[in-house]
Write an enzyme that holds these catalytic residues in place. Structure first.
Site, short mmCIF file in Angstrom:
data_model
loop_
_atom_site.label_atom_id
_atom_site.label_comp_id
_atom_site.label_asym_id
_atom_site.label_seq_id
_atom_site.Cartn_x
_atom_site.Cartn_y
_atom_site.Cartn_z
N ARG A 1 -2.41 -11.93 26.47
CA ARG A 1 -2.89 -13.29 26.73
C ARG A 1 -3.82 -13.23 27.92
O ARG A 1 -3.78 -12.27 28.69
CB ARG A 1 -1.72 -14.23 27.03
CG ARG A 1 -1.01 -13.82 28.30
CD ARG A 1 0.23 -14.63 28.57
NE ARG A 1 1.04 -13.88 29.53
CZ ARG A 1 2.35 -14.00 29.69
NH1 ARG A 1 3.01 -14.84 28.95
NH2 ARG A 1 2.99 -13.29 30.57
N SER B 1 -21.44 -47.93 46.38
CA SER B 1 -20.57 -46.77 46.55
C SER B 1 -19.14 -47.25 46.34
O SER B 1 -18.68 -48.16 47.01
CB SER B 1 -20.74 -46.19 47.96
OG SER B 1 -19.83 -45.13 48.13
N GLY C 1 8.32 -16.97 31.79
CA GLY C 1 9.74 -16.96 32.11
C GLY C 1 10.45 -18.29 31.92
O GLY C 1 11.61 -18.42 32.27
N TYR D 1 -23.76 -39.58 42.43
CA TYR D 1 -23.14 -38.53 43.22
C TYR D 1 -21.67 -38.84 43.47
O TYR D 1 -21.23 -39.99 43.30
CB TYR D 1 -23.86 -38.35 44.57
CG TYR D 1 -23.71 -39.54 45.50
CD1 TYR D 1 -22.60 -39.62 46.35
CD2 TYR D 1 -24.64 -40.57 45.51
CE1 TYR D 1 -22.43 -40.72 47.17
CE2 TYR D 1 -24.47 -41.66 46.34
CZ TYR D 1 -23.37 -41.75 47.16
OH TYR D 1 -23.18 -42.83 47.97
N HIS E 1 8.66 -12.46 38.49
CA HIS E 1 8.54 -13.90 38.31
C HIS E 1 7.83 -14.56 39.49
O HIS E 1 6.88 -15.33 39.32
CB HIS E 1 9.94 -14.50 38.13
CG HIS E 1 9.95 -15.99 38.02
ND1 HIS E 1 10.21 -16.80 39.09
CD2 HIS E 1 9.67 -16.81 36.98
CE1 HIS E 1 10.13 -18.06 38.70
NE2 HIS E 1 9.81 -18.08 37.43
N ARG F 1 11.35 -14.79 19.81
CA ARG F 1 10.57 -15.01 21.02
C ARG F 1 9.93 -16.40 20.98
O ARG F 1 9.39 -16.82 19.98
CB ARG F 1 9.46 -13.96 21.13
CG ARG F 1 9.90 -12.58 20.73
CD ARG F 1 8.75 -11.61 20.71
NE ARG F 1 8.10 -11.46 22.00
CZ ARG F 1 6.97 -10.79 22.17
NH1 ARG F 1 6.33 -10.25 21.15
NH2 ARG F 1 6.45 -10.69 23.39
N MET G 1 10.94 -19.97 29.04
CA MET G 1 11.74 -20.13 27.84
C MET G 1 12.34 -18.79 27.50
O MET G 1 12.00 -17.78 28.09
CB MET G 1 10.88 -20.67 26.75
CG MET G 1 10.48 -22.09 27.10
SD MET G 1 10.16 -23.05 25.69
CE MET G 1 8.75 -22.20 25.12
N LYS H 1 1.39 -16.89 22.03
CA LYS H 1 1.90 -15.56 21.73
C LYS H 1 1.68 -15.22 20.26
O LYS H 1 1.15 -14.15 19.94
CB LYS H 1 3.39 -15.52 22.07
CG LYS H 1 3.95 -14.13 22.20
CD LYS H 1 5.44 -14.17 22.58
CE LYS H 1 5.67 -14.55 24.04
NZ LYS H 1 7.06 -14.93 24.31
N CYS I 1 -16.89 -42.73 47.21
CA CYS I 1 -16.58 -42.13 48.51
C CYS I 1 -15.09 -42.17 48.81
O CYS I 1 -14.67 -42.01 49.93
CB CYS I 1 -17.38 -42.78 49.61
SG CYS I 1 -17.09 -44.54 49.76
P1 ADP Z 1 8.11 -14.06 27.67
O1 ADP Z 1 7.51 -15.23 27.00
O2 ADP Z 1 9.08 -14.41 28.71
O3 ADP Z 1 7.08 -13.07 28.08
P2 ADP Z 1 8.65 -12.35 25.43
O4 ADP Z 1 8.84 -12.99 24.13
O5 ADP Z 1 7.33 -11.74 25.67
O6 ADP Z 1 9.04 -13.37 26.56
O7 ADP Z 1 9.80 -11.28 25.56
C1 ADP Z 1 10.07 -10.63 26.75
C2 ADP Z 1 10.07 -9.14 26.56
O8 ADP Z 1 10.95 -8.75 25.55
C3 ADP Z 1 8.74 -8.59 26.14
O9 ADP Z 1 7.90 -8.38 27.21
C4 ADP Z 1 9.14 -7.28 25.50
O10 ADP Z 1 9.27 -6.29 26.49
C5 ADP Z 1 10.47 -7.59 24.93
N1 ADP Z 1 10.35 -7.79 23.50
C6 ADP Z 1 10.14 -8.93 22.82
N2 ADP Z 1 10.06 -8.71 21.51
C7 ADP Z 1 10.22 -7.39 21.33
C8 ADP Z 1 10.23 -6.54 20.19
N3 ADP Z 1 10.04 -7.01 18.97
N4 ADP Z 1 10.43 -5.23 20.40
C9 ADP Z 1 10.62 -4.75 21.63
N5 ADP Z 1 10.62 -5.49 22.74
C10 ADP Z 1 10.44 -6.81 22.60
MG MG Z 2 6.06 -11.82 27.29
MG MG Z 3 11.13 -14.49 29.03
#
Ligand code: ADP
Ligand code: MG
Ligand code: MG
Length: 942
Positions: A401, A833, A143, A920, A519, A134, A145, A64, A900
Site C-alpha cells: 500500500r 474581507s 493495527g 485571496y 505501532h 484479514r 482491526m 488490501k 481573514c
Molecule cells: P494489518 O492490517 O494489521 O496489516 P494483515 O492482514 O496485514 O493485518 O495481517 C498481519 C500480518 O499477518 C501480515 O503482515 C502477515 O505477516 C500475516 N499474514 C496475513 N495473512 C497471511 C497469510 N496468508 N500468510 C502468511 N502470513 C499472513
Molecule cells: Mg498488514
Molecule cells: Mg493487524
C-alpha cells in the site's frame, strides 16, 4: 457487559454499484460456473491464478484486497485467496449483524478455487489448506482491526499437517497462535466483551506463555519445544472455556465463518471506531475480508517474515528500508516481541547493527525482494509499504500500500520522483499534504545547546522534530494532561491501538520497545508527530508510573520533564530550547512549483512589522488583516496603552482630541513600519475593533496614574470605567459603531494611515494601504465613515503636497445581515474581507469564548463534525459567504474578496474559498505555506 452497537447506516451505493457491475461483467466470462451461481449480489472476488479485482476497486475490495489483486495482475508471487467486499459488510450491519444468505455458496466456490491454485484442500486430513482472515478497509487503519492466522487447524487437520511438513514444532506453534488470536479476536473482541484491564483473554494467555518460558529459563518463543507448544495450546483452550464459557471451535468451517464475521464485527470495535473519529473516516464505509492461503514464516531458519518501505519513510531517501525476523509469523515484527533485524546493510542503526540483515543471510531472496520493490514502485509510482513472508526460501508478498511518511520524506520523495520522471509536476505538488508542511516548519532543539548535552537514552528516530513536556505513563493521563492545557510526552513500554487517543494528546511519544515499523512509529509518522521508539535503556514500570534508566540510578517519574529529538532518536532530561528548522532549499523549490498552479492569492494576518517579515519569507502576498489594537498589547505597549486609556476615559471632545493627538504618533509609527516591511504589497488595515472596556485599567495603581493625567480623582476614573460596562460587549459599542459615535477616533486612525503612506510615497517607494471598516451591518455605516475618510485623505494630501494618496476603502463582512445585504454593502466598499471568526459566532450564535463548555459534547455526539472556528462550516456559514460573494459582485463587478478568519490557514477551508471564487485567503504567518499548497491543490483538483 458491552452495550450492543446500533445498526449502521447504509453505505452510499453509487460508487459500489459502478464497481460491482464492472466486476460482474468480468465474472460472467467463465460461463459454466456463472450459470450455477445463485442469484444475488456478487460479494466475493477471487485473486491468484485468476484475479477479478484490481487496484482501482479500493472502495469495494478495501485497500488490501484491491492491491493484493493488483499484485497478482503484475505476476508478483501472492498466495491465492478471495476478498469478501465492503458492500457485504454494510449489508451485514443492515441485516442486523447477519451474513447475507447468498454469501455461503459464493465463499465455498471461491474457496475451492483457492484450493485448486494452492493444491491443498481446506479441512482435509491429509493435505490441509490453512487460511488467514484479514480485514482491509478503503483507507488503511494500521493495527486497528484484527487478523486471524492459521485458520483451519483442528484435531482433524493437525496430524496431516505434521506428516506433510515433517515439522511438528511448526504445526504446534501455528496452532497455539491460532488459538490465541481466535480467542482474542473472534471469541472476545468480536463478541463485544470488554473484560477489565489485564483480564482480557489475550493477556491471560500471554501470562501463561510467559510463566511457561520463565519456568524453563527460556528468553524467546523460539526456544519452546513442540511438546511444550502442544501443552500450551491445551492450557489456552482450558482458559477459553473458563473465561469465555465456550469451547474453541474444532471444526475448520466453523473457524472460517467465525473469522469472516469477526472481521466485519471488528469494524465496530472500540479501537477501530476511535481511529475513525480521529482520521475522519465515515462509519458507513465498512471493511472487506480477505481470506488468503497461509504461507509460513515460522517453518525454521530458512523461513522469515518482514515489513519494508520502498524508500525511507522518515527522510525520503531512496533506500530500501525494512525489518525482518527469522522463524516468525505475522505480526511478530510489528508487535515488538523480538527486536527485528534490518533487511539490508544500508539501513542498519545503533540498535540493530549487530543483527544479521536479510541481505547477508538470504542474499538471493533479498535480491528478488528488491526486484519486486522496484517493479511495484514503478507501477504504483509512489513509495510503498510492503509485507512479505519467506517460507523455506520462497518469497511471498502479502500486502502493499502507499506508505505513510513524514512531511520531510513526502517533500523529498516528491522532488526525487519528479527528477526520476516517475511523476510529473502536478503529481509532485499533490504528493505533499498541506498539513504535512507543518512538520517541515516544526521546531527543533537549538543545535548549539544540543551539542553540549548528553542524551539520557537513545532510541530509534520514528517521528521528526523535537518535543518537550512532562512524562505521562498512560494514554488516559496523556488525555487528562492535554485537557488541562499541559504538554506531555507519553512513555510506554510499547504502544497498542488502545493508546491512540493518548498518543494524539501527547506532544511526543516515547517507547522502550519496538522497531521503526512498530505501532507507535507507524501512527506517529502518519501524524508527523515527534516520536522515539525502542529506547531499550528504559525499563518501564507502568504500574508504578516510573522508568529506570539502565546503567544509572536515575528513575524517571510521572511529571518529570524530558525533551525528545525525534529526528535523531535522543532523549534528554529537562526542557531544552527550541528553534525553527532552517529553511530547506528543496522546500523553496517545491513551493515555487506549487505556486505555478495556484490561482488564488495568499496573504497573512500580521500585526507587527516583525510578523510581516516572517510572513513575507513564507511567501505571503500581502497582509489581509492588520489589527491596529495590537499595539496596545504586550511588550513595549505601556505608553500607547496609557494614551489609549486616556482617550477612552475622556468625557469631553476636547479631552479626547488631546489624547488622540498624542496617540496618533504610536499608531502611525506601527502602520508605517508595517507598510514598509511589505514593500509595496497590499496591507489591509482594520480600524479599531474591540469593545473599549477591554482597555479600561483594573488595578488601583493604573487608575491612580490615569486619574492624575486627566486631572480628576480615582473615584471619578472608576466611575467612568463603570459607565463603559456593557452586558454583551461582543455585540456592543465596538468597531464601526465607535467611529459613528466618535468620528474623531476614525479620523485619527485614518490620518495616521494617510500620513504614513504619504511619507513612504515621498521617498519614492510604493505602498498599498487598504482601510477596512469592521463590524458593519448596513451600507449607511459605510457611507458615514467614507465621508470622514475622504475628508481626511484630502487634508493629508494637501498638507503633504500630493494630488492623491493611493488607497482602498472596504469592509469586513462578519455579521449575517451584511451578507444578506451584500449587494448594497458592495456599492459602498471596494473590497470585502470575511471575518469568519465573528461570522461563525453570529451565524451559529455560539460565543467564541465560551464554546469550550459544550463543543466536545457536540463533537462526541456527532451533532457537529468539526469545530466551526477551526474549519469553515461550509454547509451553513459557507452559504452566507457564497451568497455575499455573489451579491457583492452583482453590484460591483470583480469585487475583491478575501477571508481573514482563523480558518484561512485550514486546508479544507482554503479549498472552499477557492471554489467560492475568493480573491485571496489570509492566515497566520506560519500557516502561509500550508495555505499556498492547499490553494495549489484546489486549483489542480479543479
Ligand atoms: P494489518 O492490517 O494489521 O496489516 P494483515 O492482514 O496485514 O493485518 O495481517 C498481519 C500480518 O499477518 C501480515 O503482515 C502477515 O505477516 C500475516 N499474514 C496475513 N495473512 C497471511 C497469510 N496468508 N500468510 C502468511 N502470513 C499472513
Ligand atoms: Mg498488514
Ligand atoms: Mg493487524
Amino acid at each position: 457487559m458491552a452495550i450492543k452497537k446500533p445498526v449502521r447506516k447504509i453505505a452510499p451505493k453509487t460508487s459500489v454499484k459502478k464497481h460491482s457491475s464492472k466486476a460482474s461483467a468480468t465474472a460472467k466470462k467463465p460461463a459454466k460456473k456463472a450459470a450455477k451461481q445463485p442469484k444475488g449480489k456478487k460479494y466475493v472476488y477471487i485473486f491468484g491464478a485468476k484475479t477479478e479485482g484490481n487496484a482501482s476497486m479500493k472502495n469495494l475490495l478495501g485497500g488490501k484486497g484491491a492491491n493484493l489483486a493488483e499484485m497478482c495482475l503484475l505476476d508478483v508471487p501472492v498466495p491465492a485467496g478471495f476478498t469478501v467486499s465492503t458492500e457485504c459488510c454494510t449489508d451485514y450491519y443492515e441485516g442486523g449483524c447477519k451474513l447475507p444468505a447468498v454469501l455461503t455458496s459464493q465463499v465455498l466456490s471461491a474457496l475451492s478455487k483457492t484450493e485448486a491454485v494452492m493444491g491443498m484442500k481446506y479441512g482435509d486430513p491429509e493435505n490441509p489448506l490453512l487460511v488467514s482472515c484479514r480485514s482491509g478497509a478503503r483507507k488503511s487503519m494500521p493495527g486497528m482491526m484484527d487478523t486471524v492466522l492459521n485458520v483451519g487447524l483442528s484435531t482433524a487437520t493437525i496430524p496431516g499437517m505434521i506428516r506433510k511438513t515433517n515439522n511438528p514444532r511448526f504445526v504446534w506453534d501455528s496452532y497455539r497462535r491460532l488459538v490465541m488470536m481466535y480467542a482474542d479476536v473472534v471469541m472476545e473482541k468480536a463478541e463485544g466483551l470488554e473484560p477489565a484491564a489485564g483480564k482480557g483473554i489475550r493477556k491471560l494467555m500471554d501470562e501463561v506463555l510467559d510463566q511457561f518460558k520463565h519456568a524453563r529459563g527460556y528468553k524467546a518463543d523460539t526456544e519452546l519445544t513442540s511438546e511444550e507448544l502442544q501443552q500450551l495450546a491445551s492450557e489456552f483452550k482450558k482458559l477459553i472455556r473458563q473465561h469465555l464459557g465456550k469451547d474453541f471451535p474444532d471444526d475448520p468451517m466453523a473457524q472460517l465463518w467465525g473469522g469472516i464475521a469477526a472481521v466485519f464485527k471488528s469494524w465496530n470495535g472500540k479501537k477501530a471506531v476511535s481511529y475513525r473519529r480521529i482520521e475522519g473516516i465515515p462509519d458507513e464505509w465498512g471493511t472487506a475480508v480477505n481470506v488468503q492461503a497461509m504461507v509460513f514464516g515460522n517453518m525454521g531458519d530458512t523461513s522469515a517474515t518482514g515489513v519494508a518501505f520502498t524508500r525511507d519513510p522518515a527522510t525520503g531517501d531512496n533506500k530500501f528500508y525494512g525489518e525482518w525476523l527469522v522463524n516468525a509469523q505475522g505480526e511478530d515484527v510489528v508487535a515488538g516481541i523480538r527486536t527485528p533485524s534490518p533487511i539490508n546493510n544500508d539501513t542498519k542503526n545503533e540498535q540493530n547493527k549487530h543483527l544479521h540483515s536479510m541481505q547477508e543471510a538470504m542474499p538471493e531472496t533479498y535480491k528478488q525482494l528488491n526486484g519486486i520493490r522496484v517493479k511495484l514502485e514503478k507501477h504504483f509510482t509512489d513509495m510503498l509499504d510492503i509485507e512479505f513472508t519467506i517460507q523455506e526460501g520462497k518469497l511471498w508478498m502479502l500486502q502493499c500500500r502507499v506508505g505513510k511518511r513524514t512531511g520531510t520524506a513526502a517533500l523529498n520523495m516528491a522532488m526525487d520522483m519528479l527528477a526520476e520522471k516517475l511523476i510529473d509536476q502536478k503529481k509532485a505538488v499533490m504528493r505533499v499534504e498541506p498539513k504535512q508542511l507543518d512538520e517541515l516548519l516544526h521546531p527543533i532543539i537549538d543545535p548549539k545547546t544540543e551539542k553540549d548535552v548528553k542524551p539520557l537514552v537513545k532510541g530509534l528516530p520514528a517521528g521528526p522534530g523535537a518535543a518537550s513536556g512532562e512524562l505521562v505513563f498512560t494514554a488516559e493521563d496523556a488525555v487528562a494532561a492535554a485537557r488541562a492545557g499541559k504538554t506531555c510526552i507519553l512513555l510506554r513500554e510499547e504502544t497498542n491501538p488502545e493508546d491512540v487517543e493518548g498518543m494524539r494528546a501527547a506532544v511526543g511519544i516515547l517507547t522502550a520497545r519496538g522497531g521503526m515499523t512498530s505501532h507507535a512509529a507507524l501512527v506517529a509518522r502518519g501524524w508527523g508527530k515527534c516520536c522515539i521508539v525502542g529506547a531499550g535503556g528504559l525499563h518501564v514500570d507502568a504500574a508504578n508510573k516510573t522508568a529506570k534508566v539502565a546503567g544509572s540510578d536515575i528513575v524517571l517519574k510521572a511529571g518529570d520533564v524530558v525533551t525528545l529529538n525525534g529526528t535523531k532518536g535522543h532523549v534528554y532530561t529537562g526542557s531544552l530550547p527550541m528553534m525553527d528548522a532552517t529553511e530547506n532549499p528543496r522546500f523553496q523549490k517545491f513551493m515555487a512549483m506549487a505556486d505555478k498552479f495556484r490561482t488564488m492569492g495568499v496573504r497573512t494576518n500580521a500585526d507587527t512589522p516583525a510578523d510581516a517579515k516572517v510572513a513575507r519569507a513564507f511567501g505571503a502576498e500581502g497582509i489581509g488583516l492588520f489589527r491596529t489594537e495590537h499595539m496596545f498589547y504586550g511588550e513595549g505597549s505601556d505608553q500607547a496603552l496609557f494614551l489609549l486609556r486616556k482617550m477612552i476615559l475622556s468625557t469631553t471632545l476636547d479631552e479626547r482630541c488631546k489624547a488622540l493627538n498624542e496617540l496618533i504618533v504610536f499608531v502611525k509609527r506601527d502602520i508605517k513600519a508595517t507598510l514598509e516591511a511589505m514593500d509595496g504589497l497590499p496591507v489591509t488595515i482594520r480600524l479599531l475593533d474591540p469593545p473599549l472596556h477591554e482597555f479600561v485599567p483594573q488595578s488601583a495603581e493604573k487608575q491612580a496614574e490615569l486619574a492624575k493625567a486627566l486631572g480628576i480623582d480615582a473615584a471619578g476614573i472608576k466611575k467612568r470605567g463603570e459607565d463603559l460596562h456593557e452586558n454583551n460587549p461582543m455585540m456592543g459599542h465596538r468597531g464601526v459603531r465607535l467611529g459613528i459615535t466618535y468620528p474623531e477616533v476614525t479620523e485619527m486612525q485614518v490620518r495616521a494611515i494617510f500620513e504614513a503612506a504619504a511619507e513612504i510615497i515621498q521617498t519614492g517607494k510604493k505602498c498599498k494601504p487598504e482601510i477596512m471598516i469592521p463590524v458593519t451591518c448596513d451600507m449607511n455605516e459605510l457611507k458615514n465613515q467614507k465621508v470622514l475618510i475622504a475628508r481626511m485623505h484630502d487634508a493629508v494630501a494637501k498638507e503633504k503636497g500630493l494630488k492623491q494618496i493611493p488607497h482602498m476603502v472596504g469592509t469586513m463582512i462578519e455579521i449575517p445581515r451584511a451578507c444578506l445585504l451584500a449587494d448594497k454593502m458592495a456599492l459602498e466598499s471596494e473590497f470585502f474581507s470575511f471575518g469568519t471568526n465573528d461570522l461563525t459566532q453570529m451565524g451559529f450564535g455560539f460565543s467564541r469564548d465560551d464554546i469550550g463548555g459544550f463543543l466536545q459534547d457536540y463533537l462526541d455526539k456527532k451533532i457537529l463534525a468539526a469545530d466551526p472556528f477551526q474549519t469553515i462550516d461550509q454547509e451553513g456559514v459557507g452559504q452566507l459567504i457564497r451568497m455575499a460573494v455573489q451579491k457583492g459582485r452583482s453590484t460591483r463587478e470583480g469585487l475583491k474578496v478575501g477571508i481573514c478568519g482563523e480558518q484561512g490557514g485550514d486546508p479544507a477551508s482554503v479549498k472552499f474559498c477557492y471554489k467560492t471564487g475568493l480573491t485571496y485567503v489570509s492566515c497566520s504567518p506560519y500557516r502561509v505555506p500550508i495555505a499556498r499548497l492547499a490553494a495549489a491543490h484546489a486549483a489542480i483538483e479543479g
